[in-house]
Design a protein around this motif. Structure first.
Motif, PDB file in Angstrom:
ATOM      1  N   VAL A  76       0.762  -1.211  -0.069  1.00 12.02           N
ATOM      2  CA  VAL A  76       0.036  -0.024  -0.179  1.00 12.02           C
ATOM      3  C   VAL A  76       1.014   1.371   0.162  1.00 12.02           C
ATOM      4  CG1 VAL A  76      -1.583   1.414   1.458  1.00 12.02           C
ATOM      5  CG2 VAL A  76      -2.122  -1.015   1.304  1.00 12.02           C
ATOM      6  N   TYR A  77       2.074   1.291   0.811  1.00 11.02           N
ATOM      7  CA  TYR A  77       2.646   2.335   1.086  1.00 11.02           C
ATOM      8  C   TYR A  77       3.726   2.625  -0.244  1.00 11.02           C
ATOM      9  CZ  TYR A  77       6.860   4.952   2.032  1.00 11.02           C
ATOM     10  OH  TYR A  77       8.046   5.935   1.810  1.00 11.02           O
ATOM     11  N   LEU A  78       3.874   1.380  -1.265  1.00 13.34           N
ATOM     12  CA  LEU A  78       4.913   1.889  -2.298  1.00 13.34           C
ATOM     13  C   LEU A  78       3.930   2.211  -3.412  1.00 13.34           C
ATOM     14  CD1 LEU A  78       6.867  -1.489  -2.744  1.00 13.34           C
ATOM     15  CD2 LEU A  78       7.809   0.932  -2.637  1.00 13.34           C
ATOM     16  N   TYR A  79       2.596   1.685  -3.378  1.00 10.17           N
ATOM     17  CA  TYR A  79       1.772   2.025  -4.629  1.00 10.17           C
ATOM     18  C   TYR A  79       1.195   3.337  -4.326  1.00 10.17           C
ATOM     19  CZ  TYR A  79       1.437  -2.833  -6.397  1.00 10.17           C
ATOM     20  OH  TYR A  79       1.629  -3.906  -6.869  1.00 10.17           O
ATOM     21  N   VAL A  80       1.030   3.896  -3.060  1.00 10.45           N
ATOM     22  CA  VAL A  80       0.626   5.431  -2.770  1.00 10.45           C
ATOM     23  C   VAL A  80       1.674   6.329  -3.230  1.00 10.45           C
ATOM     24  CG1 VAL A  80       0.277   7.024  -1.038  1.00 10.45           C
ATOM     25  CG2 VAL A  80      -1.112   4.787  -1.025  1.00 10.45           C
ATOM     26  N   ASN A  81       2.855   6.054  -3.041  1.00  5.03           N
ATOM     27  CA  ASN A  81       3.986   6.611  -3.323  1.00  5.03           C
ATOM     28  C   ASN A  81       4.417   6.681  -4.654  1.00  5.03           C
ATOM     29  OD1 ASN A  81       5.209   8.339  -0.832  1.00  5.03           O
ATOM     30  ND2 ASN A  81       4.565   6.139  -0.127  1.00  5.03           N
ATOM     31  N   GLY A  82       4.208   5.470  -5.374  1.00  5.19           N
ATOM     32  CA  GLY A  82       4.188   5.570  -6.750  1.00  5.19           C
ATOM     33  C   GLY A  82       3.116   6.158  -7.677  1.00  5.19           C
ATOM     34  N   GLY A  83       2.292   6.593  -7.005  1.00  4.92           N
ATOM     35  CA  GLY A  83       1.069   7.343  -7.777  1.00  4.92           C
ATOM     36  C   GLY A  83      -0.100   6.206  -8.199  1.00  4.92           C
ATOM     37  N   LYS A  84       0.029   4.966  -7.564  1.00 10.86           N
ATOM     38  CA  LYS A  84      -0.886   3.901  -7.916  1.00 10.86           C
ATOM     39  C   LYS A  84      -1.972   3.832  -6.828  1.00 10.86           C
ATOM     40  CE  LYS A  84       2.427   1.612 -10.952  1.00 10.86           C
ATOM     41  NZ  LYS A  84       3.086   0.185 -11.235  1.00 10.86           N
ATOM     42  N   THR A  85      -2.619   4.801  -6.663  1.00 16.76           N
ATOM     43  CA  THR A  85      -3.676   4.979  -5.482  1.00 16.76           C
ATOM     44  C   THR A  85      -4.670   3.860  -5.591  1.00 16.76           C
ATOM     45  OG1 THR A  85      -3.187   7.189  -5.229  1.00 16.76           O
ATOM     46  CG2 THR A  85      -5.137   6.285  -3.980  1.00 16.76           C
ATOM     47  N   ALA A  86      -4.877   3.601  -6.913  1.00 13.56           N
ATOM     48  CA  ALA A  86      -6.241   2.612  -7.073  1.00 13.56           C
ATOM     49  C   ALA A  86      -5.600   1.107  -6.763  1.00 13.56           C
ATOM     50  CB  ALA A  86      -6.549   2.570  -8.627  1.00 13.56           C
ATOM     51  N   ASN A 140      -1.513   0.461   9.701  1.00 17.07           N
ATOM     52  CA  ASN A 140      -0.628   1.137   8.821  1.00 17.07           C
ATOM     53  C   ASN A 140      -1.105   1.443   7.533  1.00 17.07           C
ATOM     54  OD1 ASN A 140       1.491   1.085  10.888  1.00 17.07           O
ATOM     55  ND2 ASN A 140       2.218  -0.909  10.175  1.00 17.07           N
ATOM     56  N   ALA A 141      -1.988   0.489   6.894  1.00 14.65           N
ATOM     57  CA  ALA A 141      -2.472   0.561   5.280  1.00 14.65           C
ATOM     58  C   ALA A 141      -3.222   1.733   5.334  1.00 14.65           C
ATOM     59  CB  ALA A 141      -3.106  -0.732   5.115  1.00 14.65           C
ATOM     60  N   ALA A 142      -4.045   1.909   6.482  1.00 17.39           N
ATOM     61  CA  ALA A 142      -5.002   2.830   6.425  1.00 17.39           C
ATOM     62  C   ALA A 142      -4.541   4.437   6.675  1.00 17.39           C
ATOM     63  CB  ALA A 142      -6.007   2.916   7.725  1.00 17.39           C
ATOM     64  N   SER A 143      -3.443   4.420   7.156  1.00 18.36           N
ATOM     65  CA  SER A 143      -2.346   5.693   7.551  1.00 18.36           C
ATOM     66  C   SER A 143      -1.682   6.063   6.268  1.00 18.36           C
ATOM     67  CB  SER A 143      -1.505   5.309   8.533  1.00 18.36           C
ATOM     68  OG  SER A 143      -0.872   6.859   8.952  1.00 18.36           O
ATOM     69  N   PHE A 144      -1.154   5.152   5.460  1.00 18.73           N
ATOM     70  CA  PHE A 144      -0.342   5.470   4.378  1.00 18.73           C
ATOM     71  C   PHE A 144      -1.580   5.967   3.287  1.00 18.73           C
ATOM     72  CE2 PHE A 144       2.318   1.679   5.588  1.00 18.73           C
ATOM     73  CZ  PHE A 144       3.134   2.701   6.171  1.00 18.73           C
ATOM     74  N   LEU A 145      -2.823   5.710   3.280  1.00 20.98           N
ATOM     75  CA  LEU A 145      -3.813   6.055   2.641  1.00 20.98           C
ATOM     76  C   LEU A 145      -4.503   7.300   2.752  1.00 20.98           C
ATOM     77  CD1 LEU A 145      -5.563   2.959   1.519  1.00 20.98           C
ATOM     78  CD2 LEU A 145      -4.616   4.611  -0.171  1.00 20.98           C
ATOM     79  N   GLY A 146      -3.893   8.088   4.212  1.00 21.34           N
ATOM     80  CA  GLY A 146      -4.389   9.272   4.507  1.00 21.34           C
ATOM     81  C   GLY A 146      -5.641   8.979   5.547  1.00 21.34           C
ATOM     82  N   LYS A 147      -6.135   7.830   5.866  1.00 21.07           N
ATOM     83  CA  LYS A 147      -7.223   7.756   6.426  1.00 21.07           C
ATOM     84  C   LYS A 147      -6.833   7.581   8.036  1.00 21.07           C
ATOM     85  CE  LYS A 147      -8.892   4.708   2.757  1.00 21.07           C
ATOM     86  NZ  LYS A 147      -9.921   5.177   2.068  1.00 21.07           N
ATOM     87  N   LYS A 148      -6.731   8.743   8.556  1.00 24.03           N
ATOM     88  CA  LYS A 148      -5.886   8.874  10.020  1.00 24.03           C
ATOM     89  C   LYS A 148      -6.948   8.426  11.003  1.00 24.03           C
ATOM     90  CE  LYS A 148      -2.112  10.617   8.498  1.00 24.03           C
ATOM     91  NZ  LYS A 148      -0.765   9.825   8.557  1.00 24.03           N
ATOM     92  N   ASP A 149      -8.194   8.791  10.859  1.00 27.50           N
ATOM     93  CA  ASP A 149      -9.237   8.273  11.919  1.00 27.50           C
ATOM     94  C   ASP A 149      -9.413   6.797  11.881  1.00 27.50           C
ATOM     95  OD1 ASP A 149      -9.436  11.100  12.866  1.00 27.50           O
ATOM     96  OD2 ASP A 149     -11.281  11.430  11.416  1.00 27.50           O
ATOM     97  N   LEU A 150      -9.619   6.263  10.865  1.00 23.79           N
ATOM     98  CA  LEU A 150      -9.571   4.600  10.606  1.00 23.79           C
ATOM     99  C   LEU A 150      -8.384   4.283  11.247  1.00 23.79           C
ATOM    100  CD1 LEU A 150     -11.289   4.231   7.326  1.00 23.79           C
ATOM    101  CD2 LEU A 150     -12.371   3.460   9.381  1.00 23.79           C
TER     102      LEU A 150
END
Length: 717
Positions: free
Chosen positions: A623-633, A658-668
């Motif tokens: 999840v971290y790699l894809y978020v930072n590589g522009g592959k959010t989907a 960890n996965a939720a946090s990498f996607l910016g879902k801080k509350d989750l």
């Protein structure tokens, strides 16, 4: 053509079953070997090869009288096939067995000492098929030693045939061997043996009557001369002995070779003809190993390291080198109903000498007695000193119930393979058959304590079961190290109780200082709860010394390097762990984490994908790699799959956070951290080390930092 040594008919005798040459394989092998020998050995080498079907050496009852003369050769090469090991065949009755008998009685004997000090047999088997266990057993019984061959086998799924001369694509061949390389190996083996025989310096090695090569040149003496010579020799020997006794100080007299007090117990081979009996042969060897490992005066590498050689054709010198031992115990087990045949050989890895070998034909009632006798013999042969409180007792903490013991061995077999659900089944069965079976309770405790870290079950369910089983084992037999180690491991990854963790781990080490898991779990505990890296490294090195080829000590050493930010060293340690471990996803995950920190995203992606989507930590990192590589989907897809699975089975809430946090879902992410705390997620107990060196977005939220501090989960500074 005459032999290299006077008095012998030929140098090489090639023995084979006629059917194995219908395709011309043996003929081509001999031709290629002769060509290679001419480029390897200066003098011409003579080869007897029955290439003519009418030579009288067929598998008929009319034996050519010249065969006895032709068998008087330096080296005998049997072409071992699926049909060669037929005790009624011509090749076996009139070539293989007669040569063994001839070699024992001739000038040199069957086994000879090479120039480098190693020992080789004048029987040099070439194997063209994988042999049936029964055939291998027949061969080894006749040879009175383990079978060591040069292989010409093409292996692929469902394929077992001779390797052909034109097949130079080793990637398709599981053996990954080139035909020419194997021919070269045979040629050099022949050269080493021939040169050793020509040197005339061989001494007796196999108990047969032998003389040096130069003795053949001494002229016959009369009986009277022999008597005079014998008397003179006796007088000289007595005089020399007296001088040595009177002149040389007693503490300066050199002793005979002292054997290294170190031994590897290799897995015993299953000769039952039934793969489902593998657990029994493994269990026999493991119990002998456990008994010998208790002796202070003897170095015994752990089970995980010794069993790395299972099913492999290895040179015992390689075993000695890798495990740092001077001797090896190997053997085989044949179990049929209530009867069992156990064969054991003790071998000096430096010389190849068999220091002892014996075959036991008993019933299952005598299994412990056989194992105990083997262990005692090893200590006697190696001159091991037993301390006052040390005994050799196979079966301590075990059971007299045969069915319970059988179930226990199956439990151990599956536990070692990390098939934890199967091991749970069989340890339970053993306990149901004998409720006082301490080792079975210990095995159950070890099974339960690993289920949550392997994401196979909820921590609150299995950790409590592990504690109950461990305490029951201690109630029955308080001398076992394993249950204390389980309690220590549970205390720091589930209870988050550093005081209890240290107490139990220290107790386990006290009970058995050679129990490697106690040392590497102690190292993990120290890495998680202290800031001093010196002590963890000491425990790691102890674990590696005890079990050098076990994956876990190398894995924990990698974690120590991660804390020090020595990422290249960490990767090397995790690669070592992955090399020794079949299920190596956790090592690959950490390799991926290190590559992320080093900015090598392609290498990280490859490692994490190889680790597999069944690993929660791998998916969080992807999840971290894809978020930072522009592959959010792609990142959202992985996160969603984790979320859906968490409704049906145990998924680490820490990894979900960890996965939720990498996607910016801080509350989750914060909600998942609260659930992780409530569940006592195993990842939290190791939190200071399992998330390094991945960027930790979770701790960028003050709410999560407070949660961790309130539960004493952040590393003490």
């Amino acid at each position: 053509m005459p032999s290299l040594i006077q008095g012998y008919e030929c140098d090489l005798f090639i023995s084979y079953r006629h059917n194995d040459n219908k395709s011309g394989w043996v003929t081509e092998f001999v031709k290629n070997l002769q060509e290679e020998l001419s480029a390897t050995i200066k003098e011409p080498v003579s080869v007897y090869f029955d290439s003519n079907p009418h030579d009288g050496l067929l598998e008929t009852h009319n034996v050519d009288k010249s065969l006895a003369g032709k068998l008087k050769c330096l080296i005998f090469i049997p072409i071992l096939s699926q049909t060669y090991c037929d005790t009624k065949s011509f090749a076996w009755q009139h070539e293989f067995v007669p040569f063994i008998n001839l070699a024992k009685e001739d000038t040199f004997g069957r086994d000879i000492k090479l120039s480098n000090g190693n020992v080789a047999s004048r029987i040099l088997p070439v194997k063209i098929h994988d042999l049936d266990p029964e055939d291998k057993a027949v061969l080894e019984k006749e040879l009175n030693s383990p079978l060591r061959c040069i292989e010409f086998i093409y292996r692929a799924p469902g394929v077992n045939r001779p390797l052909r001369a034109n097949e130079d694509h080793p990637t398709a061949n599981i053996n990954k061997t080139f035909y020419r390389d194997q021919i070269n190996k045979v040629s050099h083996a022949i050269k080493d043996i021939a040169l050793a025989l020509k040197s005339g310096e061989n001494k007796e090695t196999d108990g047969s009557s032998q003389r040096s090569f130069t003795e053949n040149k001494i002229k016959p003496a009369t009986k009277r001369n022999i008597s005079r010579i014998a008397a003179l020799v006796l007088i000289i020997l007595v005089s020399l002995s007296l001088i040595i006794y009177l002149v040389i100080p007693k503490d300066k007299v050199l002793p005979a070779k002292i054997l290294d007090k170190s031994i590897a117990i290799l897995p015993f081979e299953n000769l039952s003809g039934d793969p489902s009996q593998e657990y029994f042969s493994d269990g026999i060897a493991e119990e002998i190993l456990n008994a010998l490992a208790q002796i202070n005066d003897l170095k015994v590498p752990g089970r995980t390291s010794s069993f790395q050689f299972k099913g492999k054709a290895v040179d015992l010198r390689e075993v000695g080198e890798k495990l740092k031992v001077g001797t090896v115990l190997e053997g085989s087990v044949r179990k049929q109903g209530n009867k069992v045949r156990i064969t054991a050989q003790l071998v000096d890895v430096e010389t190849g000498y068999h220091l002892w070998s014996q075959q036991f034909d008993r019933t299952l009632d005598d299994v412990f007695a056989i194992q105990e006798e083997i262990a005692r013999t090893v200590t006697e042969k190696l001159k091991v000193t037993l301390l006052e409180n040390e005994t050799i007792e196979i079966g301590e903490g075990l059971t007299k119930n045969k069915a319970a013991y059988d179930a226990y061995l199956k439990g151990r077999y599956f536990w070692n393979r990390r098939d934890l659900k199967e091991s749970e089944t069989f340890f339970h069965k053993a306990i149901n058959l004998d409720s006082t079976f301490a080792a079975a309770y210990a095995g159950l405790a070890e099974t339960y304590v690993l289920i949550p870290p392997y994401s196979l079950g909820y921590p609150h369910e299995y950790m409590k079961k592990s504690e109950q089983a461990a305490k029951k084992a201690i109630d029955i037999n308080s001398s076992l190290a394993e249950p204390y180690a389980c309690l220590g491991y549970k205390s720091f990854i589930y209870d988050w109780n550093s005081v209890e963790a240290k107490k139990y781990l220290e107790k386990s080490i006290q009970m058995n200082p050679k129990y490697a898991p106690a040392h590497y779990w102690m190292a993990q505990y120290l890495l998680s709860y202290t800031s001093d890296g010196t002590i963890p490294k000491t425990e790691i090195e102890k674990a590696i010394a005890l079990d050098p080829l076990s994956p876990m000590p190398h894995y924990v050493r990698g974690q120590a390097f991660m804390i020090e930010n020595k990422l290249e060293e960490a990767i090397a340690s995790f690669k070592s762990a992955a090399e020794f471990q079949t299920a190596n996803s956790y090592s690959l995950v950490n390799i991926g984490y290190c590559y992320i920190a080093l900015g090598k995203k392609d290498e990280a992606l490859k490692a994490l994908i190889t680790a597999g989507y069944a690993n929660d930590r791998a998916r969080a990192a992807l999840v971290y790699l894809y978020v930072n590589g522009g592959k959010t989907a792609d990142a959202e897809r992985i996160y969603k799959s984790m979320l859906e699975e968490s409704q049906k089975k145990y998924i680490s809430k820490t990894c979900l956070a960890n996965a939720a946090s990498f996607l910016g879902k801080k509350d989750l992410a914060h909600e998942f951290m609260k659930q992780a705390i409530e569940e006592h997620d195993s990842q939290l107990g190791l939190y200071p080390i399992v998330n390094l060196p991945l960027p930790n977005d979770v701790l960028s939220d003050p709410r999560n930092v407070k949660l961790m501090k309130d539960n004493h989960l952040l590393k003490m500074q």
